[in-house]
Design a protein around this motif. Structure first.
Motif, short mmCIF file in Angstrom:
data_model
loop_
_atom_site.label_atom_id
_atom_site.label_comp_id
_atom_site.label_asym_id
_atom_site.label_seq_id
_atom_site.Cartn_x
_atom_site.Cartn_y
_atom_site.Cartn_z
N ASP A 1 -26.58 83.56 49.65
CA ASP A 1 -26.31 82.37 50.45
C ASP A 1 -26.95 82.57 51.84
O ASP A 1 -26.72 83.60 52.49
N THR B 1 -27.49 80.83 55.62
CA THR B 1 -26.87 79.81 56.49
C THR B 1 -27.56 79.77 57.84
O THR B 1 -28.01 80.79 58.38
N SER C 1 -25.40 74.13 62.09
CA SER C 1 -25.49 72.72 61.71
C SER C 1 -26.34 71.97 62.73
O SER C 1 -26.39 72.31 63.91
N CYS D 1 -29.97 83.24 61.76
CA CYS D 1 -30.01 83.05 60.31
C CYS D 1 -29.30 84.23 59.65
O CYS D 1 -29.59 85.39 59.96
N ALA E 1 -32.32 78.01 54.13
CA ALA E 1 -31.53 76.98 54.78
C ALA E 1 -32.38 76.39 55.88
O ALA E 1 -33.33 77.03 56.37
#
Length: 596
Positions: free
Chosen positions: A23, A25, A28, A43, A136
């Motif tokens: 995963d 990320t 936002s 990151c 991402a």
């Protein structure tokens, strides 16, 4: 049993496949950042297999590039950056900062408008199976730099006296279509003892929520709480910048240094965290503080010495310089008098002017040495009684002398008539004083005993100490003041003083001992009455010639000598006779034994 174990392993493998997966990320978005200022994008990769240190590759998808991706930077391939970023990567303007094996941070030191777009963080696979997400992305919006800062008042380098008020101001504004906040901070470098090498220190600031906060260093919090340190925001006119005004009520030597004003632009990111997206600093100049200890001067006017007639008014001025802003500094003034007429020359307070203007009168002798004592509360117009003064300083003394009347005085010391003086008897000495003057007068008599002084002695000490002249050293025994008060300065025997008649004064030594023998003299001083009814020392004095006191032996002492001599002689004769008889007896006994 084997079938059950196999089933368990298959289930465990199935769980691991769905629980442990890669995963990646990023924060936002969209993130709004200002051109010309840094961009920092963290990151993080998790749920991976293989090495704990993962590689990262960054891409930019520009809005004007029809979705094409541009290689920005990579942790494993130095040739990864595309042409638009290659020079910036080589110069370090664009770089990767690794926080941990699974965390890196893309840093763009100075954003450009063309850096706007969608940034993608990709992690090459180290897993045995391809599961999860390997990249991402976040949208970054680059907005123009509209932060402005200027000053309308700055330091010009001229020193400020300790306790003076300091005012610094700067104007700041930002024009942005996004909802951003502005904060302003006043700081100083070089404050405190380590001037020059100290790091910048925050003095006071107004935050993005318009809350004022003092700096954590020094004593800024205390001064802010006492109202001595303030920061105001004054809104500007339409289209003008807001004015930020810092006031320091009273500067101290530790406030010296290079001051600056810092304006910061803040924005609330989608994750609910405030980020500083722009910052500018403006130098306001250097502050030099002149300590009061170097500038404060206190002087009494007139200077030196003043002669006045008895009863004349005395007017003295206290001149103070180098205090700084008078309206911001409270003053405490004390008039002290020392070296008065009383024995010992004690210092007393004559008058006091407190910081609140109240005058208090003390009691002091009518003549002596006066000097003002000045205490300054720098920058504190209304100090509390417990507030310590910033500095205290006293002036040089002014000697006030009285012009005396025409006065002549003489003194003669003598031994009172009576039987010969013996050890244990009371010795009486008389001092006959003659005064010629106009008006009422009183005499103060001091009895002195002389003793052999060391060679070369020739000095006069204060009363209560030894007085030396060419003929020897003298020490005071007792005093009878002009108002009838007696004082003893200590002696091996008990002494007393009184006045027998006008002009006749007596010293008595009770139970005199051999150590009381010696030369005695008396010192007479004349006091007169001024027009206001106060007694003052005219300065007229006379010392008598010395008289000698010798003590004779008592009758019992004379009888003791022959008694001691007689007893001693009898003892010697007795011893001689006993020795002679014993010797003869022993010789006779020895002859008898030899004949047998």
């Amino acid at each position: 049993m084997a079938s059950s174990t196999t089933t368990t392993l298959i289930c465990l493998q199935w769980v691991l496949q769905y629980v442990v997966c890669r995963d990646v990320t990023l924060p936002s978005g969209p993130l709004y950042r200002v051109a010309g200022f840094p961009l920092s994008l963290p990151c993080v990769v998790s749920g991976f297999e293989g090495s704990r240190t993962q590689d990262f590759e960054w891409f930019l998808h520009r809005e004007d590039a029809e979705g094409r991706q541009i290689g920005v930077i990579s942790t494993r391939d130095q040739s990864f950056p595309y042409a638009p970023f290659l020079p910036r990567v080589r110069s370090g303007e664009v770089r990767l900062e690794r926080d941990a094996g699974d965390r890196v941070r893309l840093v763009v030191q100075r954003l450009r408008l063309e850096d706007q777009g969608r940034y993608e963080c990709y992690t090459p696979s180290t897993d045995s199976t391809f599961q999860g997400n390997y990249s991402a992305s976040v949208v970054v919006k680059v907005i123009p730099d509209t932060l402005q800062i200027s000053h309308s008042r700055s330091l010009i380098g001229q020193p400020l006296a300790e306790g003076s008020e300091l005012q610094l101001s700067c104007s700041a504004a930002v024009q942005s279509q996004q909802h951003t906040h502005l904060s302003v901070t006043f700081g100083v470098q070089g404050a405190g003892p380590a001037v020059g090498g100290a790091s910048p220190r925050e003095v006071i600031s107004i935050g993005r929520e318009l809350a004022v906060a003092p700096g954590v260093g020094g004593d800024y919090r205390r001064r802010y709480g006492d109202g001595e340190l303030t920061l105001e925001k004054q809104p500007g006119q339409a289209g003008d910048r807001d004015l930020y005004l810092m006031k320091m009520a009273a500067v101290a030597p530790g406030d010296a240094g290079a001051y600056h004003c810092e304006a910061s632009q803040w924005i609330l990111d989608p994750e609910g965290v405030w980020k500083r997206i722009a910052q500018r600093t403006l130098d306001l100049g250097n502050l030099t503080v002149q300590p009061l200890a170097d500038s404060l001067t206190v002087a009494v006017v007139p200077r030196g010495e003043v002669w006045l007639s008895a009863g004349s008014p005395l007017s003295l001025l206290c001149e103070v310089g180098g205090v700084g802003a008078w309206s911001r500094s409270a003053l405490l003034v004390q008039w002290l008098q020392q070296g008065g007429a009383g024995p010992g020359g004690a210092e007393v307070e004559v008058a006091r002017l407190s910081p609140d203007g109240a005058v208090t009168w003390g009691g002091g002798p009518s003549r002596g040495r006066a000097e003002p004592w000045r205490s300054v509360y720098a920058g504190k117009p209304r100090p509390q009684p417990s507030t310590p003064p910033t500095i205290t300083k006293r002036s040089e003394g002014l000697t006030v002398r009285l012009k005396t009347k025409e006065v002549s005085v003489s003194a003669v010391a003598e031994v009172a008539r009576g039987p010969p003086l013996k050890r244990g008897s009371t010795v009486s000495l008389l001092c006959n004083v003659s005064v010629t003057t106009v008006g009422p007068s009183q005499v103060e008599v001091l009895w002195l005993k002389e003793r052999e002084a060391p060679k070369g002695a020739g000095l006069w000490a204060e009363e209560g100490a030894e007085r030396q002249e060419e003929g020897g050293a003298s020490r005071p025994l007792a005093q009878l003041s002009y108002d009838g008060l007696s004082r003893s300065y200590g002696n091996s025997s008990e002494v007393s003083v009184d006045r027998l008649a006008t002009g006749c004064y007596r010293l008595r030594i009770h139970q005199a001992q051999p150590e009381d023998q010696g030369q005695y003299a008396c010192l007479a001083e004349v006091w007169a009455l001024d027009p206001h009814g106060a007694w003052y020392n005219t300065g007229a004095r006379a010392e008598s010639a010395s008289v000698r006191i010798y003590l004779y032996s008592r009758a019992t002492d004379l009888l003791l000598i022959p008694l001691v001599v007689g007893v001693s002689s009898a003892l010697l004769v007795g011893v001689f006779i006993v020795a002679t008889v014993t010797c003869c007896f022993m010789n006779r006994l020895a002859r008898q034994r030899s004949q047998k």
